[in-house]
Design an enzyme around this catalytic site. Structure first.
Site, mmCIF file in Angstrom:
data_model
loop_
_atom_site.group_PDB
_atom_site.id
_atom_site.type_symbol
_atom_site.label_atom_id
_atom_site.label_comp_id
_atom_site.label_asym_id
_atom_site.label_seq_id
_atom_site.Cartn_x
_atom_site.Cartn_y
_atom_site.Cartn_z
ATOM 1 C CE LYS A 153 2.664 3.023 3.433
ATOM 2 N NZ LYS A 153 1.204 2.948 3.066
ATOM 3 C CE LYS B 39 -5.153 5.640 6.319
ATOM 4 N NZ LYS B 39 -5.002 4.290 5.758
#
Length: 297
Positions: free
Chosen positions: A242, A173
């Protein structure tokens, strides 16, 4: 008889995922600090509870979709959290994007307490969550994956069990979102440069969508957001930043220099500082456009 499900984190992703589970006939207990999200969840037939602890105590499968590793760690490991309050044998599924080490730590702690854990980050955005077409990248024991398979089939379309490591899905991911960072800035630069030379964004999109410049991020950012001048966050700049930082940390640990990736972290940090942090990531276009004089045609 279907298991009782718990869902902690009813945000842009978690709310539509939980609603799809409700519509599939599951009893779902939910919690979020956002009262509006809770009201919508309850209106769809969910059972709203006042704490994560209460959700853990009521559920046999406990799912989380939370914004940062810090929040995930707190929700799992605090005295009022999941690990200390879940029933023996419960299956824990974290759909959040965190650092791989946190997946591994939570897996170890869950096992020590007689619980089961899967790291299962998702890709596909809010539309994918609403339409149940998400890609789900799952790491964990085969038997635990099989226990959650019926749930994954309801909330997603492209489901991958990638191995027994609880962090393998997260690693993939983060690589995915590293590429998203590349593409999002490339789309912004391409369109602003084209407009500056007198080429309309619609024309550019029509041609490049039938050329090697085509990408799903180009389609997503332009068609869903930029074309409609809509920058409500499907995936915010802050969340992308992030994830890019997490990818940068992962690369550092692997000894791989990210020659573009490191610049992207600085770039999106600047974009967020300009006031676009809570906007959709496609607002990278707005950030660059503000710095240019666009030729009108």
């Amino acid at each position: 008889m279907k298991e009782k499900l718990g869902f902690i984190g009813l945000g842009n992703m978690g709310l539509p995922m939980s609603i799809n589970l409700l519509r599939a006939g599951y009893e779902v207990y939910g919690f979020d600090t956002n009262t509006q999200a809770m009201a919508q969840f309850i209106a769809e037939g969910g059972v709203g509870l006042t704490t994560a602890k209460a959700v853990a105590q009521q559920s046999e499968v406990i799912m989380t979709s939370l914004p940062t590793p810090q929040v995930v760690e707190h929700v799992y490991t605090s005295q009022e959290g999941i690990l200390q309050n879940a029933k023996q044998g419960s299956l824990l599924i974290d759909f959040s994007t965190v650092n791989p080490e946190l997946n591994n730590t939570l897996h170890q702690q869950a096992q020590s307490l007689g619980l089961r854990y899967l790291g299962a980050p998702v890709s596909g955005g809010v539309i994918g969550a609403v339409n149940a077409t998400l890609t789900i990248m799952i790491g964990g024991e085969e038997k635990d994956y099989q226990s959650g398979a019926s749930i994954f089939e309801i909330v997603g379309k492209n489901i991958y069990h990638l191995g027994t490591s609880p962090s393998v899905g997260t690693r993939i991911k983060l690589l995915n979102n590293l590429m998203i960072g590349f593409y999002t800035q490339a789309v912004a630069e391409t369109i602003v440069l084209g407009e500056n030379m007198g080429i309309s964004a619609d024309t550019l999109y029509e041609v490049l969508s039938n050329s090697y410049g085509q990408s799903r991020i180009y389609e997503r950012n332009y068609v869903e957001y930029m074309k409609n001048e809509n920058y409500e966050p499907g995936f915010s700049t802050n969340l992308l930043l992030k994830d890019l930082r997490l990818a940068q940390n992962m690369a550092t640990e692997a000894g791989v220099p990210l020659r573009i990736g490191e610049q992207l972290v600085n770039l999106y940090n600047d974009i967020a500082a300009e006031g676009y942090g809570e906007h959709d990531m496609s607002a990278a276009y707005l950030s660059l456009k503000e710095k240019c004089t666009i030729t009108q045609i």
